[in-house]
Design a protein around this motif. Structure first.
Motif, PDB file in Angstrom:
ATOM      1  N   GLU A 255       0.768  -1.305  -0.027  1.00 44.77           N
ATOM      2  CA  GLU A 255      -0.124  -0.159  -0.072  1.00 44.77           C
ATOM      3  C   GLU A 255       0.815   1.242   0.068  1.00 44.77           C
ATOM      4  OE1 GLU A 255      -0.593  -1.273   4.262  1.00 44.77           O
ATOM      5  OE2 GLU A 255       0.093  -2.120   2.452  1.00 44.77           O
ATOM      6  N   SER A 258       1.818   1.687  -3.668  1.00 43.30           N
ATOM      7  CA  SER A 258       0.688   2.172  -4.365  1.00 43.30           C
ATOM      8  C   SER A 258       0.620   3.817  -4.149  1.00 43.30           C
ATOM      9  CB  SER A 258      -0.403   1.428  -4.175  1.00 43.30           C
ATOM     10  OG  SER A 258      -1.074   1.748  -2.846  1.00 43.30           O
ATOM     11  N   ALA A 259       0.378   4.338  -2.683  1.00 44.97           N
ATOM     12  CA  ALA A 259       0.533   5.574  -2.272  1.00 44.97           C
ATOM     13  C   ALA A 259       1.617   6.256  -3.410  1.00 44.97           C
ATOM     14  CB  ALA A 259       0.669   5.487  -0.917  1.00 44.97           C
TER      15      ALA A 259
ATOM     16  N   SER B 209      -1.298  -5.199   5.944  1.00 43.34           N
ATOM     17  CA  SER B 209      -1.088  -4.993   4.498  1.00 43.34           C
ATOM     18  C   SER B 209      -1.221  -6.413   3.969  1.00 43.34           C
ATOM     19  CB  SER B 209       0.342  -4.896   4.426  1.00 43.34           C
ATOM     20  OG  SER B 209       0.973  -4.986   5.659  1.00 43.34           O
ATOM     21  N   ALA B 210      -1.742  -6.364   2.561  1.00 40.52           N
ATOM     22  CA  ALA B 210      -2.204  -7.722   1.982  1.00 40.52           C
ATOM     23  C   ALA B 210      -0.563  -8.587   1.245  1.00 40.52           C
ATOM     24  CB  ALA B 210      -2.665  -7.118   0.623  1.00 40.52           C
ATOM     25  N   ARG B 211      -1.239  -9.592   1.575  1.00 43.42           N
ATOM     26  CA  ARG B 211       0.216 -10.700   1.208  1.00 43.42           C
ATOM     27  C   ARG B 211       0.371 -10.548  -0.250  1.00 43.42           C
ATOM     28  NH1 ARG B 211      -1.545 -15.330  -1.118  1.00 43.42           N
ATOM     29  NH2 ARG B 211      -3.527 -15.811  -1.119  1.00 43.42           N
ATOM     30  N   HIS B 358      -3.038   4.624   3.901  1.00 46.56           N
ATOM     31  CA  HIS B 358      -3.422   4.161   2.561  1.00 46.56           C
ATOM     32  C   HIS B 358      -4.464   3.418   2.387  1.00 46.56           C
ATOM     33  CE1 HIS B 358      -0.123   7.369   1.894  1.00 46.56           C
ATOM     34  NE2 HIS B 358       0.559   6.623   2.491  1.00 46.56           N
ATOM     35  N   MET B 361      -5.073   0.131  -2.208  1.00 43.47           N
ATOM     36  CA  MET B 361      -4.925  -1.233  -2.072  1.00 43.47           C
ATOM     37  C   MET B 361      -5.923  -2.146  -1.798  1.00 43.47           C
ATOM     38  SD  MET B 361      -1.985  -2.391  -3.785  1.00 43.47           S
ATOM     39  CE  MET B 361      -1.290  -3.939  -3.054  1.00 43.47           C
ATOM     40  N   HIS B 362      -6.439  -1.711  -0.442  1.00 39.67           N
ATOM     41  CA  HIS B 362      -7.348  -2.625   0.026  1.00 39.67           C
ATOM     42  C   HIS B 362      -8.698  -2.088  -0.776  1.00 39.67           C
ATOM     43  CE1 HIS B 362      -4.515  -3.595   3.217  1.00 39.67           C
ATOM     44  NE2 HIS B 362      -4.513  -2.030   3.376  1.00 39.67           N
TER      45      HIS B 362
END
Lengths: 304, 386
Positions: A255, A258-259, B209-211, B358, B361-362
């Motif tokens: 993330e 991406s930010a 955070s995603a894996r 942030h 992504m999620h």
């Protein structure tokens, strides 16, 4: 959560498997309506009256009847071969065609080589090009009344949802046209009258949407677990091979990346938002003419 | 000489009668102003410019008045005209599946695969479709029309066009314009509901955070995704099939050129044609009706219901999740399938409350799940009503 996933998977997949059971399908061509005794009814192209058989294309594609076989004899499936090459045997989606049972096949494609028997039970069948595979069959009982036809109330619907045969006496004789005239979309009418507030549509649809996505959730939960387990084992294997080497742990989380990219994107968009348009003439020295450059005549090497 | 002058005057009269000036009506002027407004919004404020520019210009093209009785074969609804031929892709519904092929080839589903529970948020947002369906029924629309209006809440232009072309072709222009307009207006429509329905504490939730998702998982996804969804709702096959096929082209690793074509030139060409023809189809005579106004209002309502449903569903879902696994409700809005506009909204609103949190992504997880969800919902309604 793990147990719950397994139970959910069981209960969701089980009905799907049960649903795979053999539901009776309506044939692709249906012997849709039959008139055995024609006294006052439809007249053929020769001005004569005879019994007739109506065949219905029960699919959404154009199908050709040419090469198929019509018969009234269980021991001779190839009794009347429907001629090939006649454009009229090509049936548009959900359309009908009429065959005259007058035993005068020389009169044309739609005049077949047998008659219907007014005093006995009439067996009629349609076989495929090989003459071995039955497409549809129908048995019209003995004791037919003049100008009363048998068929299916709704065109092409031979079997209802429960699998029962819907063959019956029809209220009206409708040669070469729909047995049931549709002036409205029945499905829409059904919802209009039975689901005035839209509750049924909402509940059913939301359940199905959730079901579809819950199934995906379960599958990818399981796939994810398998993949993580596999990666762990692989890592363990790697660490045993390269013992003493510390694994890297300073990876930047997704993330944050991406930010960063979004910020960069926005920054770049801002930079190029408004620019003063200045028209200038700059002398450009070119040692070659771009018009004759080889590069424009060549294809790029294909990448895998 | 007198004959010649008469002939000349006659010619000039015929010419004048064929011009737009002689055939213009107030409806044409209103629609042309709408077209100019769309172009202005797209260029000045960058509201979905890739769509609003072709649609806006299409409105201008479609509303140039001409003499219908002159049999010029130029109008979009005149059989055999060039515009009519191009319009077939909208009318018969074959542009939307091609767009879905491109969407599949450009969408990365890893956020969804990494955290599959976010799929459910995408499902919850589809309530916007059915909420609007219920209200449209009460306003006197037929069930097929109500379904076409409701699908605007799916926030998916191609899906809306696909369904409407089958169920209620006479509403196509209004539904398409409404769907794309509201997709462009997401930055205005969604944030108030997101702020209103969440507490300060919820807005600050930090998600794990995603894996990292393996390539094999990415390849399995389109295949399993297609089988699971299309077996359940075969009527959604044109959309779902193309979406997952495009994604397989992207993820397989061996069809890079095909994927690049699908997400590049092909989707661009179809977007141009789709946008332009949707605009052209809004001829004043067929578009400027009371029903169109209702559709616009219901479209906004559908979007709002979908946003609220997504946010509230996350809040409800959080009741069952352990501390540390909770989902930030600000990503609930992303369950509508406007990719990536609504996910970007989650990020922007999230940053307002915590500049280091942030959510982009999620939010991409529910966002792409929304695409699948709305295609499934469209397929269902098609099955029920077509």
């Amino acid at each position: 959560m793990k147990k719950l996933s397994k139970h959910l998977a069981f209960f969701l997949i089980l009905p799907l498997c049960i649903a795979c059971s053999s539901r009776v399908q309506n044939p692709r061509f249906v012997i849709n309506e039959v008139l055995v005794i024609n006294e006052q009814n439809y007249v053929d192209d020769y001005g004569q009256r005879s019994g007739w058989i109506e065949i219905f294309n029960n699919t959404a594609k154009t199908q050709d009847l040419g090469g198929l076989f019509l018969t009234n004899d269980r021991s001779n499936p190839r009794k009347y071969p429907i001629p090939k090459g006649d454009v009229l045997t090509k049936l548009a989606p959900h359309q009908h065609v009429l065959f005259w049972a007058n035993n005068k096949p020389y009169q044309g494609t739609f005049y077949i080589s047998f008659e219907l028997n007014p005093d006995a039970e009439n067996y009629i069948a349609l076989y495929d090009e090989s003459g071995t595979k039955l497409i549809d069959e129908v048995t019209i009982p003995k004791g037919q009344l003049p100008d009363v036809s048998w068929g299916y109330k709704t065109d092409g619907v031979k079997f209802n949802r429960e699998g029962a045969n819907m063959l019956a006496v029809l209220e009206k004789v409708t040669p070469s046209t729909n047995n049931y005239t549709l002036d409205k979309n029945e499905k829409v009418e059904r919802f209009k009258h039975q689901d005035k507030f839209g509750a049924s549509m909402t509940i059913t649809s939301m359940l199905v949407v959730f079901l579809a996505l819950v199934l995906l959730y379960i599958v990818f939960k399981l796939v994810g677990k398998g993949s993580v387990g596999l990666n762990k084992r692989k890592k363990e294997k790697d660490t045993t091979v390269t013992e003493g080497v510390k694994p890297e742990t300073n990876e930047i989380p997704g993330e944050v990346l991406s930010a960063i990219f979004m910020a960069l994107h926005e920054e770049q968009s801002d930079v190029h938002d408004f620019e003063h348009t200045i028209l200038t003439f700059n002398k450009i020295n070119r040692n070659y003419s771009p018009w004759s450059s080889k590069i424009y005549g060549l294809r790029q090497t294909p990448r895998k | 000489m007198g004959n010649f002058i008469d002939f000349l005057i006659d010619n000039l009269t015929t010419f004048f009668n064929n011009t737009g000036f002689a055939n213009v009506e107030s409806g044409h002027v209103i629609m042309i102003l709408f077209g100019i407004l769309f172009i202005f919004l797209a260029i000045r404020y960058e509201f979905e410019p890739l769509l609003l520019v072709p649609i806006g210009f299409g409105i201008l093209v479609g509303n140039i008045p001409f003499d219908l009785s002159a049999n010029l074969e130029i109008g979009v609804y005149e059989e055999g005209s060039v515009l009519n031929i191009l319009y077939q892709g909208v009318e018969k519904g074959w542009y939307p599946p091609l767009i879905f092929l491109g969407i599949g080839a450009m969408t990365d589903f890893s956020a969804l695969i990494a955290n599959p529970k976010l799929i459910l948020v995408g499902a919850a947002c589809q309530f916007g479709i059915f909420g609007a369906y219920i209200i449209a029924l009460q306003l006197g629309f037929e069930p097929n029309e109500a379904a076409s209006i409701g699908i605007i809440g799916g926030a998916d232009g191609p899906t809306a066009i696909f369904l409407t072309s089958k169920l209620a072709p006479h509403l196509l222009g209004a539904v398409a314009i409404s769907a794309y307009s509201y997709m462009a207006l997401i930055p205005i429509l969604q944030p108030p509901f997101m702020r209103l329905l969440t507490t300060k504490k919820e807005k600050l939730i930090r998600m794990k955070s995603a894996r990292v998702v393996s390539q094999s998982e990415k390849i399995i996804f389109p295949v399993v995704g297609l089988l699971m969804t299309a077996f359940l709702v075969p009527s959604g096959l044109p959309l779902l099939g193309m979406l997952f096929f495009g994604n397989l082209l992207k993820e397989s690793g061996v069809t890079r050129r095909l994927a690049e074509t699908a997400r590049g030139p092909m989707v661009d060409i179809v977007t141009i044609l789709l946008g332009l023809m949707v605009g052209v189809s809004t001829q004043a005579t067929t578009f400027l009706t009371a029903a169109s106004v209702k559709i616009f209002l219901l479209g906004a309502l559908a979007f709002s219901i979908a946003t609220c449903a997504g946010v509230l569903f996350v809040k409800f879902f959080n009741l069952f999740l352990k501390e540390g696994n909770k989902i930030n409700p600000l990503i609930g809005n992303a369950g509508v399938s406007a990719v990536p506009g609504s996910a970007r909204m989650s990020q922007i609103v999230g940053l307002e409350y915590d500049s280091t949190n942030h959510l982009l992504m999620h939010a991409m997880g529910p966002n792409v799940a929304g695409v699948i969800g709305s295609a499934v919902a469209a397929g269902l309604m098609l099955g029920f009503l077509y």
